[in-house]
Design a protein around this motif. Structure first.
Motif, PDB file in Angstrom:
ATOM      1  N   TYR A   8       0.829  -1.200   0.000  1.00 43.77           N
ATOM      2  CA  TYR A   8       0.000   0.000   0.000  1.00 43.77           C
ATOM      3  C   TYR A   8       0.869   1.258   0.000  1.00 43.77           C
ATOM      4  CZ  TYR A   8      -4.583  -2.177   0.534  1.00 43.77           C
ATOM      5  OH  TYR A   8      -5.747  -2.862   0.310  1.00 43.77           O
ATOM      6  N   GLU A   9       1.979   1.200   0.701  1.00 43.13           N
ATOM      7  CA  GLU A   9       2.868   2.357   0.749  1.00 43.13           C
ATOM      8  C   GLU A   9       3.488   2.635  -0.617  1.00 43.13           C
ATOM      9  OE1 GLU A   9       7.137   3.571   2.857  1.00 43.13           O
ATOM     10  OE2 GLU A   9       5.921   1.950   3.701  1.00 43.13           O
ATOM     11  N   VAL A  10       4.027   1.600  -1.242  1.00 41.46           N
ATOM     12  CA  VAL A  10       4.724   1.776  -2.524  1.00 41.46           C
ATOM     13  C   VAL A  10       3.748   2.159  -3.631  1.00 41.46           C
ATOM     14  CG1 VAL A  10       6.016   0.574  -4.327  1.00 41.46           C
ATOM     15  CG2 VAL A  10       6.651   0.277  -1.916  1.00 41.46           C
ATOM     16  N   PHE A  11       2.643   1.436  -3.724  1.00 45.12           N
ATOM     17  CA  PHE A  11       1.703   1.695  -4.813  1.00 45.12           C
ATOM     18  C   PHE A  11       0.779   2.871  -4.503  1.00 45.12           C
ATOM     19  CE2 PHE A  11       3.215  -2.477  -5.919  1.00 45.12           C
ATOM     20  CZ  PHE A  11       3.284  -2.419  -7.310  1.00 45.12           C
ATOM     21  N   GLY A  12       0.902   3.408  -3.284  1.00 43.89           N
ATOM     22  CA  GLY A  12       0.169   4.631  -2.975  1.00 43.89           C
ATOM     23  C   GLY A  12       0.636   5.810  -3.799  1.00 43.89           C
ATOM     24  N   ALA A  13       1.827   5.668  -4.389  1.00 40.39           N
ATOM     25  CA  ALA A  13       2.343   6.740  -5.250  1.00 40.39           C
ATOM     26  C   ALA A  13       1.663   6.745  -6.616  1.00 40.39           C
ATOM     27  CB  ALA A  13       3.852   6.579  -5.424  1.00 40.39           C
ATOM     28  N   VAL A  14       0.943   5.679  -6.935  1.00 36.93           N
ATOM     29  CA  VAL A  14       0.220   5.621  -8.210  1.00 36.93           C
ATOM     30  C   VAL A  14      -1.033   6.482  -8.081  1.00 36.93           C
ATOM     31  CG1 VAL A  14      -0.943   4.150  -9.884  1.00 36.93           C
ATOM     32  CG2 VAL A  14       1.091   3.305  -8.667  1.00 36.93           C
ATOM     33  N   GLY A  15      -1.194   7.419  -8.970  1.00 37.56           N
ATOM     34  CA  GLY A  15      -2.329   8.328  -8.887  1.00 37.56           C
ATOM     35  C   GLY A  15      -3.664   7.644  -9.120  1.00 37.56           C
ATOM     36  N   ARG A  16      -4.673   8.120  -8.394  1.00 35.01           N
ATOM     37  CA  ARG A  16      -6.018   7.577  -8.594  1.00 35.01           C
ATOM     38  C   ARG A  16      -6.521   7.972  -9.974  1.00 35.01           C
ATOM     39  NH1 ARG A  16     -10.635   9.124  -4.358  1.00 35.01           N
ATOM     40  NH2 ARG A  16      -9.135   8.024  -3.039  1.00 35.01           N
ATOM     41  N   PRO A  17      -6.974   7.005 -10.764  1.00 29.96           N
ATOM     42  CA  PRO A  17      -7.478   7.357 -12.103  1.00 29.96           C
ATOM     43  C   PRO A  17      -8.778   8.135 -12.017  1.00 29.96           C
ATOM     44  CG  PRO A  17      -7.857   5.032 -11.630  1.00 29.96           C
ATOM     45  CD  PRO A  17      -7.024   5.561 -10.506  1.00 29.96           C
ATOM     46  N   ALA A  18      -8.978   9.002 -12.967  1.00 33.27           N
ATOM     47  CA  ALA A  18     -10.229   9.761 -13.008  1.00 33.27           C
ATOM     48  C   ALA A  18     -11.391   8.856 -13.404  1.00 33.27           C
ATOM     49  CB  ALA A  18     -10.100  10.912 -14.003  1.00 33.27           C
ATOM     50  N   SER A  19     -11.077   7.855 -14.208  1.00 34.22           N
ATOM     51  CA  SER A  19     -12.080   6.881 -14.637  1.00 34.22           C
ATOM     52  C   SER A  19     -11.345   5.623 -15.063  1.00 34.22           C
ATOM     53  CB  SER A  19     -12.933   7.423 -15.791  1.00 34.22           C
ATOM     54  OG  SER A  19     -12.104   7.672 -16.921  1.00 34.22           O
ATOM     55  N   VAL A  20     -12.097   4.553 -15.271  1.00 36.96           N
ATOM     56  CA  VAL A  20     -11.505   3.297 -15.737  1.00 36.96           C
ATOM     57  C   VAL A  20     -12.341   2.837 -16.920  1.00 36.96           C
ATOM     58  CG1 VAL A  20     -10.734   0.978 -15.135  1.00 36.96           C
ATOM     59  CG2 VAL A  20     -10.871   2.734 -13.359  1.00 36.96           C
ATOM     60  N   SER A  21     -11.849   3.095 -18.107  1.00 38.59           N
ATOM     61  CA  SER A  21     -12.635   2.779 -19.303  1.00 38.59           C
ATOM     62  C   SER A  21     -12.635   1.282 -19.558  1.00 38.59           C
ATOM     63  CB  SER A  21     -12.065   3.512 -20.510  1.00 38.59           C
ATOM     64  OG  SER A  21     -10.718   3.123 -20.743  1.00 38.59           O
ATOM     65  N   GLY A  22     -13.695   0.829 -20.179  1.00 40.07           N
ATOM     66  CA  GLY A  22     -13.817  -0.589 -20.493  1.00 40.07           C
ATOM     67  C   GLY A  22     -14.573  -0.824 -21.768  1.00 40.07           C
ATOM     68  N   ALA A 103      11.914  -0.848  -9.523  1.00 38.60           N
ATOM     69  CA  ALA A 103      12.472  -1.815  -8.578  1.00 38.60           C
ATOM     70  C   ALA A 103      11.691  -1.872  -7.274  1.00 38.60           C
ATOM     71  CB  ALA A 103      13.939  -1.485  -8.313  1.00 38.60           C
ATOM     72  N   ALA A 104      11.288  -0.716  -6.744  1.00 42.40           N
ATOM     73  CA  ALA A 104      10.567  -0.705  -5.467  1.00 42.40           C
ATOM     74  C   ALA A 104       9.244  -1.460  -5.572  1.00 42.40           C
ATOM     75  CB  ALA A 104      10.312   0.736  -5.025  1.00 42.40           C
ATOM     76  N   GLU A 105       8.576  -1.343  -6.716  1.00 37.23           N
ATOM     77  CA  GLU A 105       7.309  -2.050  -6.915  1.00 37.23           C
ATOM     78  C   GLU A 105       7.548  -3.551  -7.040  1.00 37.23           C
ATOM     79  OE1 GLU A 105       5.122   1.700  -9.177  1.00 37.23           O
ATOM     80  OE2 GLU A 105       5.264  -0.253 -10.191  1.00 37.23           O
ATOM     81  N   ARG A 106       8.568  -3.932  -7.794  1.00 36.73           N
ATOM     82  CA  ARG A 106       8.879  -5.361  -7.934  1.00 36.73           C
ATOM     83  C   ARG A 106       9.236  -5.970  -6.586  1.00 36.73           C
ATOM     84  NH1 ARG A 106      12.391  -3.427 -11.946  1.00 36.73           N
ATOM     85  NH2 ARG A 106      14.168  -4.348 -10.838  1.00 36.73           N
ATOM     86  N   THR A 107      10.014  -5.243  -5.806  1.00 28.17           N
ATOM     87  CA  THR A 107      10.430  -5.741  -4.498  1.00 28.17           C
ATOM     88  C   THR A 107       9.225  -5.905  -3.573  1.00 28.17           C
ATOM     89  OG1 THR A 107      12.610  -4.726  -4.700  1.00 28.17           O
ATOM     90  CG2 THR A 107      11.853  -5.248  -2.481  1.00 28.17           C
ATOM     91  N   ALA A 108       8.317  -4.952  -3.614  1.00 29.33           N
ATOM     92  CA  ALA A 108       7.133  -5.019  -2.761  1.00 29.33           C
ATOM     93  C   ALA A 108       6.250  -6.203  -3.129  1.00 29.33           C
ATOM     94  CB  ALA A 108       6.343  -3.715  -2.854  1.00 29.33           C
ATOM     95  N   VAL A 109       6.067  -6.432  -4.418  1.00 32.58           N
ATOM     96  CA  VAL A 109       5.253  -7.570  -4.858  1.00 32.58           C
ATOM     97  C   VAL A 109       5.923  -8.887  -4.462  1.00 32.58           C
ATOM     98  CG1 VAL A 109       4.364  -8.821  -6.867  1.00 32.58           C
ATOM     99  CG2 VAL A 109       4.154  -6.320  -6.748  1.00 32.58           C
ATOM    100  N   THR A 110       7.216  -8.992  -4.698  1.00 29.90           N
ATOM    101  CA  THR A 110       7.939 -10.220  -4.359  1.00 29.90           C
ATOM    102  C   THR A 110       7.868 -10.510  -2.865  1.00 29.90           C
ATOM    103  OG1 THR A 110       9.459  -9.886  -6.214  1.00 29.90           O
ATOM    104  CG2 THR A 110      10.176 -11.378  -4.469  1.00 29.90           C
ATOM    105  N   ALA A 111       8.039  -9.487  -2.046  1.00 28.65           N
ATOM    106  CA  ALA A 111       7.964  -9.670  -0.595  1.00 28.65           C
ATOM    107  C   ALA A 111       6.574 -10.141  -0.179  1.00 28.65           C
ATOM    108  CB  ALA A 111       8.310  -8.366   0.120  1.00 28.65           C
ATOM    109  N   PHE A 112       5.550  -9.601  -0.824  1.00 30.51           N
ATOM    110  CA  PHE A 112       4.187 -10.037  -0.526  1.00 30.51           C
ATOM    111  C   PHE A 112       4.003 -11.510  -0.855  1.00 30.51           C
ATOM    112  CE2 PHE A 112      -0.134 -10.973  -1.814  1.00 30.51           C
ATOM    113  CZ  PHE A 112      -0.856 -10.509  -0.740  1.00 30.51           C
ATOM    114  N   LEU A 113       4.498 -11.945  -2.005  1.00 29.59           N
ATOM    115  CA  LEU A 113       4.353 -13.348  -2.404  1.00 29.59           C
ATOM    116  C   LEU A 113       5.025 -14.269  -1.396  1.00 29.59           C
ATOM    117  CD1 LEU A 113       5.033 -13.096  -6.262  1.00 29.59           C
ATOM    118  CD2 LEU A 113       2.823 -13.140  -5.081  1.00 29.59           C
ATOM    119  N   HIS A 114       6.222 -13.903  -0.967  1.00 28.96           N
ATOM    120  CA  HIS A 114       6.944 -14.741  -0.011  1.00 28.96           C
ATOM    121  C   HIS A 114       6.246 -14.777   1.351  1.00 28.96           C
ATOM    122  CE1 HIS A 114      10.558 -16.052  -2.159  1.00 28.96           C
ATOM    123  NE2 HIS A 114      10.505 -14.893  -2.807  1.00 28.96           N
TER     124      HIS A 114
END
Length: 231
Positions: A8-22, A103-114
Motif C-alpha cells: 500500500y505504501e509503494v503503490f500509494g504513489a500511483v495516482g487515482r485514475p479519473a475513470s476506468v474505461s472498459g 524496482a521498489a514495486e517489484r520488491t514489494a510484490v515479491t515480498a508479498f508473495l513470499h
C-alpha cells in the motif's frame, strides 16, 4: 501482513485514475464509480471482484491495475472473491509485465508473495489452500525455487499437512491437477521435478528422523508413498 502494508505504501504513489474505461459491451458507463469513491484499501471485495475478473482484458489498462493492485492482492490472499480465483488475479501481474516495473514495486510484490507463502505454510487448514497459493505464485512468472525450498524445510505441522494434501489430492502421475497450472510453463515442470527428483523425498525423510508423534509420522508415511518415483 507487514508486506501488505509495504504494498500500500509503494503503490500509494500511483495516482487515482479519473475513470476506468472498459469495453462498452462488458462494462456499464460509470460502473467504476464505486471503486474510486474512497481509499483503495476500503474498496469492498464484492465491488472489486468484477474489475478483478475483467482487468487488462475488457476493463482498464496497466496504470489502473497498478492503482488497485494492493487491494487486489489483499483480497486474493484472503480468498475474498467468489470469482475470480487467486490464480487468475495473480496471473494478471504477468499480463501487466510487472517484471519491468520500477524496482521498489517489484520488491514489494515479491515480498508479498513470499510472506503469503510463509503464512500459508504455517496455517492448516488454510484458505486459500497451499495448492492454490503455489499455483497463483507460479502464475506471476517468478522462480518457484525459493518457495519450494521453504516448503522443504517442513518447519511446522502445517507445512507437513499441506504437503500431504498436495501429493494426495493435487498430483496425478506426472501432472498437477489444479486446472490453473500452465502445463507448458517451466513452473509446472519445476514442481514435478521437486516432487520426483528427490528434494521432497529427502525433506520427508529428514522430518521422519526428527519426528516421534504418531499422527505426524502417519502423514509423512502417506506423503512418502504418494510421491512419484525418483527420476
Amino acid at each position: 501482513m507487514k508486506a501488505l502494508g509495504r504494498l500500500y505504501e509503494v503503490f500509494g504513489a500511483v495516482g487515482r485514475p479519473a475513470s476506468v474505461s472498459g469495453c462498452p459491451h462488458c462494462v456499464e458507463p460509470g460502473e467504476e464509480a464505486c471503486l474510486l469513491s474512497g481509499p483503495v484499501s476500503a474498496i469492498e471485495a464484492g465491488s472489486l471482484a468484477r474489475y478483478a475478473a475483467k482487468a487488462l482484458t475488457t476493463w482498464g489498462d496497466v496504470p489502473e491495475f497498478r492503482y488497485f493492485l494492493p487491494r487486489l492482492l489483499e483480497c486474493a490472499a484472503a480468498d475474498a472473491f467468489s470469482y475470480p480465483d487467486p490464480e487468475i488475479v495473480l496471473g494478471k501481474l504477468a499480463v501487466a509485465g510487472w517484471h519491468d516495473w520500477p524496482a521498489a514495486e517489484r520488491t514489494a510484490v515479491t515480498a508479498f508473495l513470499h510472506e503469503w507463502w510463509h503464512d500459508t505454510l504455517h496455517r492448516h487448514p488454510s484458505r486459500p489452500l497451499a495448492d492454490t497459493v503455489l499455483c497463483a505464485v507460479a502464475a506471476t512468472g517468478v522462480d518457484l525455487a525459493p518457495f519450494l525450498d521453504a516448503w522443504a524445510g517442513l518447519e511446522s505441522d502445517a507445512a507437513i499437512a499441506h504437503l500431504h494434501d498436495f501429493v494426495t489430492g493435487g498430483l496425478s502421475g506426472q501432472r498437477l491437477t489444479n486446472a490453473f497450472w500452465d502445463r507448458d510453463a517451466p513452473a509446472h515442470a519445476q514442481v514435478l521435478a521437486w516432487l520426483a527428483g528427490g528434494p521432497a523425498a529427502r525433506a520427508v525423510e529428514a522430518a521422519f528422523a526428527r519426528e516421534s508423534r504418531e499422527p505426524v509420522l502417519g502423514l509423512l508415511a502417506d506423503v512418502h508413498q504418494a510421491l512419484p518415483p525418483r527420476s
